[in-house]
Design a protein around this motif. Structure first.
Motif, PDB file in Angstrom:
ATOM      1  N   THR A 120      -5.455  11.192 -25.733  1.00 33.31           N
ATOM      2  CA  THR A 120      -4.986  11.726 -27.003  1.00 33.31           C
ATOM      3  C   THR A 120      -3.778  10.962 -27.540  1.00 33.31           C
ATOM      4  N   LYS A 121      -2.809  10.730 -26.671  1.00 35.63           N
ATOM      5  CA  LYS A 121      -1.604  10.019 -27.099  1.00 35.63           C
ATOM      6  C   LYS A 121      -1.936   8.582 -27.500  1.00 35.63           C
ATOM      7  N   ILE A 122      -2.795   7.955 -26.724  1.00 36.74           N
ATOM      8  CA  ILE A 122      -3.164   6.568 -27.025  1.00 36.74           C
ATOM      9  C   ILE A 122      -3.895   6.502 -28.367  1.00 36.74           C
ATOM     10  N   LEU A 123      -4.875   7.378 -28.539  1.00 40.76           N
ATOM     11  CA  LEU A 123      -5.668   7.324 -29.777  1.00 40.76           C
ATOM     12  C   LEU A 123      -4.849   7.751 -30.994  1.00 40.76           C
ATOM     13  N   HIS A 124      -3.930   8.668 -30.787  1.00 38.81           N
ATOM     14  CA  HIS A 124      -3.065   9.046 -31.906  1.00 38.81           C
ATOM     15  C   HIS A 124      -2.149   7.872 -32.285  1.00 38.81           C
ATOM     16  N   SER A 125      -1.594   7.223 -31.278  1.00 36.26           N
ATOM     17  CA  SER A 125      -0.659   6.117 -31.541  1.00 36.26           C
ATOM     18  C   SER A 125      -1.371   4.915 -32.141  1.00 36.26           C
ATOM     19  N   GLN A 126      -2.533   4.586 -31.593  1.00 37.71           N
ATOM     20  CA  GLN A 126      -3.225   3.353 -31.988  1.00 37.71           C
ATOM     21  C   GLN A 126      -4.060   3.510 -33.255  1.00 37.71           C
ATOM     22  N   GLN A 127      -4.688   4.682 -33.404  1.00 39.15           N
ATOM     23  CA  GLN A 127      -5.673   4.796 -34.484  1.00 39.15           C
ATOM     24  C   GLN A 127      -5.582   6.118 -35.244  1.00 39.15           C
ATOM     25  N   ASP A 128      -4.443   6.802 -35.086  1.00 40.56           N
ATOM     26  CA  ASP A 128      -4.172   7.985 -35.900  1.00 40.56           C
ATOM     27  C   ASP A 128      -5.192   9.118 -35.736  1.00 40.56           C
ATOM     28  N   LEU A 329     -14.188   2.291 -28.533  1.00 39.86           N
ATOM     29  CA  LEU A 329     -13.429   2.573 -29.761  1.00 39.86           C
ATOM     30  C   LEU A 329     -12.554   1.392 -30.189  1.00 39.86           C
ATOM     31  N   GLY A 330     -12.624   0.319 -29.424  1.00 39.12           N
ATOM     32  CA  GLY A 330     -11.864  -0.870 -29.808  1.00 39.12           C
ATOM     33  C   GLY A 330     -10.399  -0.843 -29.403  1.00 39.12           C
ATOM     34  N   VAL A 331     -10.081  -0.083 -28.355  1.00 41.70           N
ATOM     35  CA  VAL A 331      -8.713  -0.068 -27.822  1.00 41.70           C
ATOM     36  C   VAL A 331      -8.713  -0.758 -26.468  1.00 41.70           C
ATOM     37  N   TYR A 420       7.613   4.395 -17.865  1.00 45.17           N
ATOM     38  CA  TYR A 420       6.849   3.324 -18.495  1.00 45.17           C
ATOM     39  C   TYR A 420       6.237   3.778 -19.814  1.00 45.17           C
ATOM     40  N   THR A 421       6.647   3.171 -20.895  1.00 45.05           N
ATOM     41  CA  THR A 421       6.043   3.483 -22.189  1.00 45.05           C
ATOM     42  C   THR A 421       5.264   2.264 -22.668  1.00 45.05           C
ATOM     43  N   PRO A 422       3.947   2.362 -22.715  1.00 45.27           N
ATOM     44  CA  PRO A 422       3.150   1.208 -23.156  1.00 45.27           C
ATOM     45  C   PRO A 422       3.502   0.827 -24.588  1.00 45.27           C
ATOM     46  N   GLU A 423       3.282  -0.445 -24.893  1.00 42.53           N
ATOM     47  CA  GLU A 423       3.583  -0.935 -26.235  1.00 42.53           C
ATOM     48  C   GLU A 423       2.791  -0.156 -27.281  1.00 42.53           C
ATOM     49  N   GLY A 424       3.459   0.196 -28.346  1.00 44.18           N
ATOM     50  CA  GLY A 424       2.765   0.866 -29.451  1.00 44.18           C
ATOM     51  C   GLY A 424       2.648   2.368 -29.272  1.00 44.18           C
ATOM     52  N   MET A 425       3.090   2.881 -28.107  1.00 41.58           N
ATOM     53  CA  MET A 425       2.994   4.327 -27.878  1.00 41.58           C
ATOM     54  C   MET A 425       4.065   5.036 -28.690  1.00 41.58           C
TER      55      MET A 425
END
Ligand code: GP9
Ligand code: MN
Length: 440
Positions: A120-128, A329-331, A420-425
């Protein structure tokens, strides 16, 4: 402490499987709809139950049609990997590509406090993406109502959002058909693209029969749990079909990827000898190998419009589901602390680690110290009796499985992802989530 994250990434970077270029991003921008098939084992798919008159009844005709479609990537050698946290462990695996803990339920013990890099956090951050979970049972079960905040799940529709009557309720909550029907009013309000999960309950032990929903005869082993399992699975199959009909009518279907999965076994090992004859097996010859093989569960990525799908032989488990989904999903998943790898990648790791340390690979099934041939089920031998080179091969498989589990455990037990916070998060704050009075 912080330096433990180095060990995590030693494993993760070594283990990473790059996406197949032809599949990467094929579902980009689509809605994600997880359909949680409660207690659903793989053997139910394509199963025909014979009644006393010799007449055969297809148990899950709709799911079979999805499973066989060219528009589905379906895995026939996918295994559940849950421990004592059962359903919630399957969610931990799917949402984070992390295992549950060796003891108890991780949702309950660390769900409220830990930092996660969830789907959820990844998809929200990367692709809204906007996220929601639907479940016709009390929100506090498995500490979901609190853990979901840590996972960054925007909306959680629990039993408080459904109209319960005596007729539409069973032990574990709302009957699946009614559950899907009543979920639609909320689903309709979600901004797209959305990431959703529908957690069904009707096909849950002890598989209580519900007069008005008996549509095939029960099996006749004499063990009511086994006998009725087929009947409640058939009802679940119909409920999923009705939900698909709705998705098609509204057009959501074409713009979604629908992921169907079984969370864990429905029939316990203690009952498997009674089940054996229904699977064409002799109970007298039943072994731990057979128990392990029965831990297969459906894992199906249904992507309307694709034509190169079908049933895949690849071995894998629930820990592999998130990397697989994100790549569709292209992530890219290179920088996330995932324990699994993309099922559709040629570099995918086919060794399947069970929560108790047993391992299934396309070649070997290792249960405790006994090694079986995965194809035939024949005992190859006890590890200590094997020829030296084979012993080393098996030991290496076991070591890798243990590293995967201990890496996962260290993340959860020491809350390592806070370092650890991944880039773009984006920033997420538990306090921003509240599941009362949503959509009012
Ligand atoms: C209850 C349901 C069941 O809300 O998800 O959990 P399980 O008993 O299968 O772990
Ligand atoms: Mn469950």
């Amino acid at each position: 402490d912080e330096s433990d994250m180095e060990n995590v990434f030693n494993f993760v970077h070594d283990h990473y499987a790059a996406p197949d270029k032809d599949k990467f991003g094929i579902a980009k921008g689509r809605n994600v709809i997880y359909i949680h098939l409660e207690s659903f084992q793989q053997f139910l798919l394509d199963y025909e139950l014979e009644d006393e008159n010799g007449e055969k009844h297809e148990v899950t005709p709709f799911l079979n049609s999805i499973y066989h479609g060219n528009d589905s990537y379906s895995f026939k050698n996918a295994f559940h990997q849950v421990g004592q946290g059962k359903t919630s462990d399957s969610e931990m695996l799917l949402e984070n590509s992390l295992f549950g803990l060796p003891q108890g339920g991780a949702f309950s013990s660390v769900g409220s406090t830990n930092t996660f890099e969830s789907a959820t956090k990844i998809l929200h951050s990367q692709q809204d993406y906007t996220s929601a979970v639907f479940h016709g049972n009390v929100g506090s079960f498995w500490n979901r109502d609190d853990t979901y905040k840590s996972l960054g799940i925007d909306y959680f529709f629990d039993s408080g959002y459904y109209e319960f009557t005596d007729e539409n309720t069973l032990e574990y909550g709302m009957k699946d058909k009614i559950f899907f029907q009543q979920s639609i009013q909320y689903l309709e309000q979600l901004p797209q693209p959305f990431y959703t999960k529908f957690i069904t309950v009707s096909n849950h032990f002890p598989y209580p029969l519900d007069e008005e929903n008996i549509d095939i005869p029960a099996a006749t082993t004499g063990d009511a749990t086994i006998d009725n399992y087929f009947v409640t699975a058939h009802y679940l199959d119909q409920a999923v079909k009705e939900f698909f009909d709705y998705l098609k009518e509204t057009g959501l279907y074409d713009n979604s990827v629908i992921v169907l999965y079984g969370d864990h076994y429905g029939i316990s090992n203690a009952r498997n000898k009674t089940l054996a004859p229904l699977l064409g097996k002799d109970p007298a010859e039943w072994t731990d190998y057979d128990n392990a093989m029965l831990q297969r569960v459906p894992v199906i990525y249904h992507v309307p419009g694709v034509t190169d799908g079908g049933i895949q032989d690849t071995f894998g488990g629930q820990v592999d589901m998130l990397p697989t989904l994100l790549h569709l999903l292209g992530v890219n998943t290179q920088d996330y602390a995932f324990m699994g790898t993309d099922l559709l990648s040629k570099d995918h790791d086919q060794n399947v680690t069970f929560r108790n340390g047993n391992v299934v690979t396309p070649e070997y099934t290792i249960i405790g110290s006994t090694v079986y041939d995965t194809d035939s089920g024949e005992v190859i031998g006890n590890i200590s009796d094997l020829p030296e080179d084979q012993k080393e091969e098996i030991q290496a498989i076991k070591d890798k499985a243990n590293t995967q589990l201990s890496t996962s455990d260290s993340i959860l037990q020491s809350d390592l992802l806070r370092f650890y916070t991944p880039e773009g998060m984006k920033d997420f704050n538990r306090a921003d989530y509240n599941y009362q009075n949503q959509m009012e």
